[in-house]
Design an enzyme around this catalytic site. Structure first.
Site, PDB file in Angstrom:
ATOM      1  N   GLY A  31      97.845 -27.391 -87.346  1.00 50.71           N
ATOM      2  CA  GLY A  31      98.821 -27.445 -85.998  1.00 50.71           C
ATOM      3  C   GLY A  31      99.331 -28.842 -85.820  1.00 50.71           C
ATOM      4  N   LEU A  33     102.413 -29.210 -85.671  1.00 53.61           N
ATOM      5  CA  LEU A  33     103.293 -29.329 -86.750  1.00 53.61           C
ATOM      6  C   LEU A  33     104.444 -30.397 -86.803  1.00 53.61           C
ATOM      7  CD1 LEU A  33     103.608 -25.394 -87.201  1.00 53.61           C
ATOM      8  CD2 LEU A  33     102.047 -26.847 -88.243  1.00 53.61           C
ATOM      9  N   HIS A  37     104.682 -30.232 -92.430  1.00 51.65           N
ATOM     10  CA  HIS A  37     104.117 -28.868 -92.565  1.00 51.65           C
ATOM     11  C   HIS A  37     105.188 -27.998 -92.831  1.00 51.65           C
ATOM     12  CE1 HIS A  37     101.392 -30.651 -89.602  1.00 51.65           C
ATOM     13  NE2 HIS A  37     100.373 -30.612 -90.419  1.00 51.65           N
ATOM     14  N   GLY A 147      99.568 -29.891 -99.396  1.00 52.68           N
ATOM     15  CA  GLY A 147     100.570 -30.988 -99.339  1.00 52.68           C
ATOM     16  C   GLY A 147      99.801 -31.992-100.389  1.00 52.68           C
ATOM     17  N   MET A 184     104.544 -38.640 -92.872  1.00 54.24           N
ATOM     18  CA  MET A 184     104.312 -37.953 -91.646  1.00 54.24           C
ATOM     19  C   MET A 184     102.943 -37.605 -91.595  1.00 54.24           C
ATOM     20  SD  MET A 184     107.496 -35.694 -91.153  1.00 54.24           S
ATOM     21  CE  MET A 184     109.201 -36.576 -90.862  1.00 54.24           C
TER      22      MET A 184
HETATM   23  P1  AMP Z   1      96.901 -30.834 -91.537  1.00 55.75           P
HETATM   24  O1  AMP Z   1      97.380 -30.120 -90.461  1.00 55.75           O
HETATM   25  O2  AMP Z   1      96.997 -32.250 -91.525  1.00 55.75           O
HETATM   26  O3  AMP Z   1      95.576 -30.293 -92.067  1.00 55.75           O
HETATM   27  O4  AMP Z   1      97.828 -30.387 -92.889  1.00 55.75           O
HETATM   28  C1  AMP Z   1      98.207 -29.071 -93.407  1.00 55.75           C
HETATM   29  C2  AMP Z   1      98.870 -29.016 -94.640  1.00 55.75           C
HETATM   30  O5  AMP Z   1     100.033 -30.011 -94.500  1.00 55.75           O
HETATM   31  C3  AMP Z   1      97.830 -29.771 -95.644  1.00 55.75           C
HETATM   32  O6  AMP Z   1      98.206 -28.958 -96.828  1.00 55.75           O
HETATM   33  C4  AMP Z   1      98.580 -31.306 -95.807  1.00 55.75           C
HETATM   34  O7  AMP Z   1      98.503 -31.643 -97.002  1.00 55.75           O
HETATM   35  C5  AMP Z   1     100.281 -30.897 -95.580  1.00 55.75           C
HETATM   36  N1  AMP Z   1     100.679 -32.108 -94.847  1.00 55.75           N
HETATM   37  C6  AMP Z   1     100.425 -32.973 -94.056  1.00 55.75           C
HETATM   38  N2  AMP Z   1     101.230 -33.849 -93.832  1.00 55.75           N
HETATM   39  C7  AMP Z   1     102.194 -33.761 -94.821  1.00 55.75           C
HETATM   40  C8  AMP Z   1     103.275 -34.488 -95.368  1.00 55.75           C
HETATM   41  N3  AMP Z   1     103.610 -35.436 -94.510  1.00 55.75           N
HETATM   42  N4  AMP Z   1     104.072 -34.059 -96.039  1.00 55.75           N
HETATM   43  C9  AMP Z   1     103.653 -32.846 -97.129  1.00 55.75           C
HETATM   44  N5  AMP Z   1     102.499 -32.178 -96.362  1.00 55.75           N
HETATM   45  C10 AMP Z   1     101.876 -32.622 -95.613  1.00 55.75           C
END
Ligand code: AMP
Length: 281
Positions: A31, A33, A37, A147, A184
């Site tokens: 979240g 977001l 995301h 990501g 990000m």
């Molecule tokens: P998180 O909410 O940080 O657990 O991330 C959820 C998903 O979003 C994971 O697969 C992360 O690798 C991806 N993600 C987070 N930040 C980025 C970004 N800047 N660019 C691409 N994917 C991202």
């Protein structure tokens, strides 16, 4: 857009869809977001008909002294963004729905989980693989998108999926950055103005290493030294690790002779930020 808070409701959703043979794509998130995301949703949509996004701040992937309590949350804004993205279903469980009092079972990917980020966060990846495996069982996706921003996490989940014969295709999606290059991250909100400015050195050091590789500088100790000098020149930064690794096995390399990945984690103030970049000789 359907919103499921109960596991049983979320589990019934794919069961009903499977009868009509649609492809389900899952995008797991914690979240708060941002565009990073949201870009995963676009990637998922290229290969799936129905998109499920999970929003769950997973307590078991945080260490005792880490930021679980203060991790940023904004359910209302997240739902608005997901609705605008035409997501089909959001899975948003409470902690006690996901982890019953006598929860005992964990999933651990040996070796890969203990290095790099796993060294400074010993229970982190076990928490990640356990929750992702649960999310896979609850949402029954055909594909799941992760990501590249969290590169080690992506490789570990890919390995878990292979090792356990899960019938799910794991798809990587490129890192989305701010205009000045900073990747990000929900955790960027911890940075004050000065720290936010300094944080760009993480990306700049990766680019500098990439340029040096292009010029034929292949020695990892030399490249690491250059990156370290750049990052250490800032007031609020503290390097956790910088490593050059094989992009599949994550084993350390000494020379850039084949395509490789630079992985790093840097503290900027109280934010621990990670980033990575592909390099080719
Ligand atoms: P998180 O909410 O940080 O657990 O991330 C959820 C998903 O979003 C994971 O697969 C992360 O690798 C991806 N993600 C987070 N930040 C980025 C970004 N800047 N660019 C691409 N994917 C991202």
């Amino acid at each position: 857009m359907k919103i499921f808070r109960k596991i049983i409701d979320q589990q019934n959703y794919p069961s009903n869809l499977k009868r009509t043979n649609v492809k389900i794509g899952l995008v797991p998130t914690m979240g708060f977001l941002h565009e990073g995301h949201l870009s995963l949703i676009d990637t998922a949509r290229e290969q799936a008909d129905k998109i499920i996004v999970s929003v769950f701040v997973n307590p078991i992937q945080f260490g005792e002294k880490e930021d679980y309590k203060e991790y940023p949350r904004n359910e209302k804004e997240d739902l608005k963004l997901l609705e605008e993205k035409n997501v089909d279903a959001v899975f948003m469980p409470e902690v006690n729905e996901m982890y019953l009092k006598d929860f005992r079972t964990h999933c651990h990917v040996a070796e890969l989980s203990k290095k790099y980020c796993g060294k400074s966060r010993p229970a982190h990846f076990e928490g990640v693989t356990t929750v992702v495996l649960k999310l896979f069982n609850i949402t029954q996706p055909d594909i799941a998108v992760f990501g590249e921003k969290d590169y080690q996490q992506y490789i570990i989940i890919k390995k878990m999926t292979e090792d356990l014969n899960l019938p799910i295709k794991i798809i990587p999606s490129p890192t989305i950055r701010e205009k000045d290059g900073l990747a990000m991250s929900s955790r960027n909100i911890y940075l004050n103005t000065e720290q936010r400015k300094e944080a760009t050195v993480i990306y700049e050091s990766l680019i500098a290493a990439k340029e040096l590789v292009k010029k034929g500088k292949y020695s990892v100790s030399f490249l690491k030294r250059k990156m370290k000098e750049m990052i250490d020149s800032k007031k609020h930064t503290k390097i956790d690790y910088i490593e050059f690794v094989n992009p599949e096995t994550l084993r350390k390399i000494k020379k850039v002779e084949q395509p490789a990945r630079i992985l790093l984690a840097v503290w900027v103030g109280k934010a621990r930020l990670i980033d990575n970049m592909e390099i080719k000789p």
